[in-house]
Motif scaffolding. Structure first.
Motif, PDB file in Angstrom:
ATOM      1  N   CYS A  21      -0.538  13.823 -14.285  1.00  0.00           N
ATOM      2  CA  CYS A  21       0.642  13.098 -13.814  1.00  0.00           C
ATOM      3  C   CYS A  21       1.381  13.916 -12.762  1.00  0.00           C
ATOM      4  CB  CYS A  21       1.555  12.776 -14.991  1.00  0.00           C
ATOM      5  SG  CYS A  21       2.970  11.722 -14.591  1.00  0.00           S
ATOM      6  N   THR A  23       0.123  16.298 -10.818  1.00  0.00           N
ATOM      7  CA  THR A  23      -0.688  16.376  -9.603  1.00  0.00           C
ATOM      8  C   THR A  23      -0.545  15.103  -8.768  1.00  0.00           C
ATOM      9  OG1 THR A  23      -2.274  17.850 -10.682  1.00  0.00           O
ATOM     10  CG2 THR A  23      -3.020  16.673  -8.719  1.00  0.00           C
ATOM     11  N   HIS A  24      -0.598  13.963  -9.429  1.00  0.00           N
ATOM     12  CA  HIS A  24      -0.438  12.685  -8.717  1.00  0.00           C
ATOM     13  C   HIS A  24       0.941  12.609  -8.065  1.00  0.00           C
ATOM     14  CE1 HIS A  24      -1.010   8.449  -7.767  1.00  0.00           C
ATOM     15  NE2 HIS A  24       0.182   8.211  -8.291  1.00  0.00           N
ATOM     16  N   PHE A  25       1.970  13.042  -8.789  1.00  0.00           N
ATOM     17  CA  PHE A  25       3.335  13.051  -8.260  1.00  0.00           C
ATOM     18  C   PHE A  25       3.436  13.943  -7.018  1.00  0.00           C
ATOM     19  CE2 PHE A  25       7.224  15.678  -8.292  1.00  0.00           C
ATOM     20  CZ  PHE A  25       8.162  14.721  -7.928  1.00  0.00           C
ATOM     21  N   ARG A  27       1.163  14.789  -4.916  1.00  0.00           N
ATOM     22  CA  ARG A  27       0.366  14.326  -3.790  1.00  0.00           C
ATOM     23  C   ARG A  27       0.822  12.984  -3.237  1.00  0.00           C
ATOM     24  NH1 ARG A  27      -5.744  15.986  -5.949  1.00  0.00           N
ATOM     25  NH2 ARG A  27      -5.291  18.220  -6.219  1.00  0.00           N
ATOM     26  N   THR A  28       1.754  12.337  -3.922  1.00  0.00           N
ATOM     27  CA  THR A  28       2.222  11.022  -3.474  1.00  0.00           C
ATOM     28  C   THR A  28       3.731  11.031  -3.256  1.00  0.00           C
ATOM     29  OG1 THR A  28       2.329  10.277  -5.796  1.00  0.00           O
ATOM     30  CG2 THR A  28       0.312   9.799  -4.562  1.00  0.00           C
ATOM     31  N   GLU A  29       4.493  10.813  -4.301  1.00  0.00           N
ATOM     32  CA  GLU A  29       5.949  10.678  -4.173  1.00  0.00           C
ATOM     33  C   GLU A  29       6.615  11.899  -3.555  1.00  0.00           C
ATOM     34  OE1 GLU A  29       8.140   8.531  -7.414  1.00  0.00           O
ATOM     35  OE2 GLU A  29       6.287   8.989  -8.479  1.00  0.00           O
ATOM     36  N   ARG A  31       5.564  13.969  -1.466  1.00  0.00           N
ATOM     37  CA  ARG A  31       5.284  14.114  -0.031  1.00  0.00           C
ATOM     38  C   ARG A  31       6.289  13.331   0.822  1.00  0.00           C
ATOM     39  NH1 ARG A  31       0.060  16.107   1.303  1.00  0.00           N
ATOM     40  NH2 ARG A  31      -0.525  17.498  -0.417  1.00  0.00           N
ATOM     41  N   ASP A  32       6.926  12.297   0.231  1.00  0.00           N
ATOM     42  CA  ASP A  32       7.862  11.465   0.981  1.00  0.00           C
ATOM     43  C   ASP A  32       9.310  11.897   0.818  1.00  0.00           C
ATOM     44  OD1 ASP A  32       5.773   9.810   1.869  1.00  0.00           O
ATOM     45  OD2 ASP A  32       5.864   8.610   0.043  1.00  0.00           O
ATOM     46  N   GLU A  62      -0.933  23.188  -5.560  1.00  0.00           N
ATOM     47  CA  GLU A  62      -0.186  21.943  -5.375  1.00  0.00           C
ATOM     48  C   GLU A  62       1.134  22.210  -4.647  1.00  0.00           C
ATOM     49  OE1 GLU A  62      -1.294  18.997  -5.839  1.00  0.00           O
ATOM     50  OE2 GLU A  62      -3.135  19.583  -6.868  1.00  0.00           O
ATOM     51  N   ARG A 237       7.456   7.985 -15.221  1.00  0.00           N
ATOM     52  CA  ARG A 237       6.117   7.675 -14.736  1.00  0.00           C
ATOM     53  C   ARG A 237       5.137   7.785 -15.907  1.00  0.00           C
ATOM     54  NH1 ARG A 237       9.118   6.341 -11.580  1.00  0.00           N
ATOM     55  NH2 ARG A 237       9.312   6.826  -9.366  1.00  0.00           N
TER      56      ARG A 237
END
Length: 240
Positions: A21, A23-25, A27-29, A31-32, A62, A237
């Motif tokens: 969870c 790692t996904h965070f 690489r996605t949220e 980053r913005d 990460e 999440r």
């Protein structure tokens, strides 16, 4: 335009669902975001910046990739990762902050901290905290071989788990008078912290317009505070 806050992930190889969870965070949220603030207890326990394990290198990577992408990342030590030091910061690009730090979020001054120092009724923990934060003791510990440090930490973790089972939940929550003291000391109306694992937004009408925002832990879901100029919200999440 927004800033993200997380705390109390307690990352460890034993919980790959949390790591996935996170790692996904990252690489996605993340980053913005304009910036990411980690308010302590990123790891279940950080033994030292010389940790050679693949897991430690994975988490470092990460952060390095996030900061390399231009996202500012800041870190406040928790009670499980107070040994994160300048080597970790250099390798990842994060900025280490003081125990209590005032930041400005889109024009609003906010004090951020891990939150353990707000729990003044937990006398035994605060005595332990004072001991392990002594610079000379950390200097000695950091120069021990990694294998010896690991054995010491395993013993400490066992003692912590046993001690926690004996405590009333109220002792491990914040002391209201300490919250007021910190807010007044820094002349701010908003406080953000973690540690208690009790996510909530507390409005304090008795103090005027002051607010205490408590971040959630990542035990059963990812927990995020999204702070934007138009407002803020605690979000979760799901784990896959």
């Amino acid at each position: 335009m927004h800033t993200l806050f997380i705390s109390d992930l307690h990352l460890s190889p034993a919980r790959p669902d949390i790591t996935q969870c996170f790692t996904h965070f990252m690489r996605t949220e993340a980053r913005d975001a304009d910036a990411l603030y980690v308010l302590g207890d990123l790891f279940d326990f950080w033994i030292g910046d010389d940790d050679p394990t693949p897991f430690a290198q994975q988490i470092k990577a990460e952060f390095q990739q996030l900061t390399a992408a231009g996202v500012a990342c800041f870190f406040v030590h928790g009670n499980r990762d107070f040994l994160i030091g300048q080597r970790f910061a250099k390798e990842t690009g994060i900025v280490l902050l003081a125990q209590e730090t005032v930041i400005h979020l889109y024009g609003t001054p906010v004090v951020i901290l891990h939150g353990d120092t707000l729990c003044t009724e937990d006398v035994r923990y605060l005595a332990f905290r004072e001991k392990v934060h002594k610079p000379w003791l950390q200097w000695v510990f950091n120069r021990l071989p990694y294998a010896i440090k690991k054995r010491i930490v395993q013993r400490v973790q066992s003692d912590i788990r046993h001690d926690k089972q004996q405590k009333a939940m109220e002792i491990m929550d914040v002391t209201p008078s300490e919250v007021i003291q910190v807010l007044n000391h820094h002349h701010v109306d908003i406080m953000i912290h973690g540690h208690t694992h009790r996510p909530a937004i507390h409005h304090l009408p008795q103090l005027g317009h002051k607010t205490r925002i408590v971040l959630g832990d990542w035990y059963s879901q990812g927990s995020i505070l999204r702070y934007a100029p138009q407002g803020y919200a605690l979000e979760s999440r799901p784990f896959e």
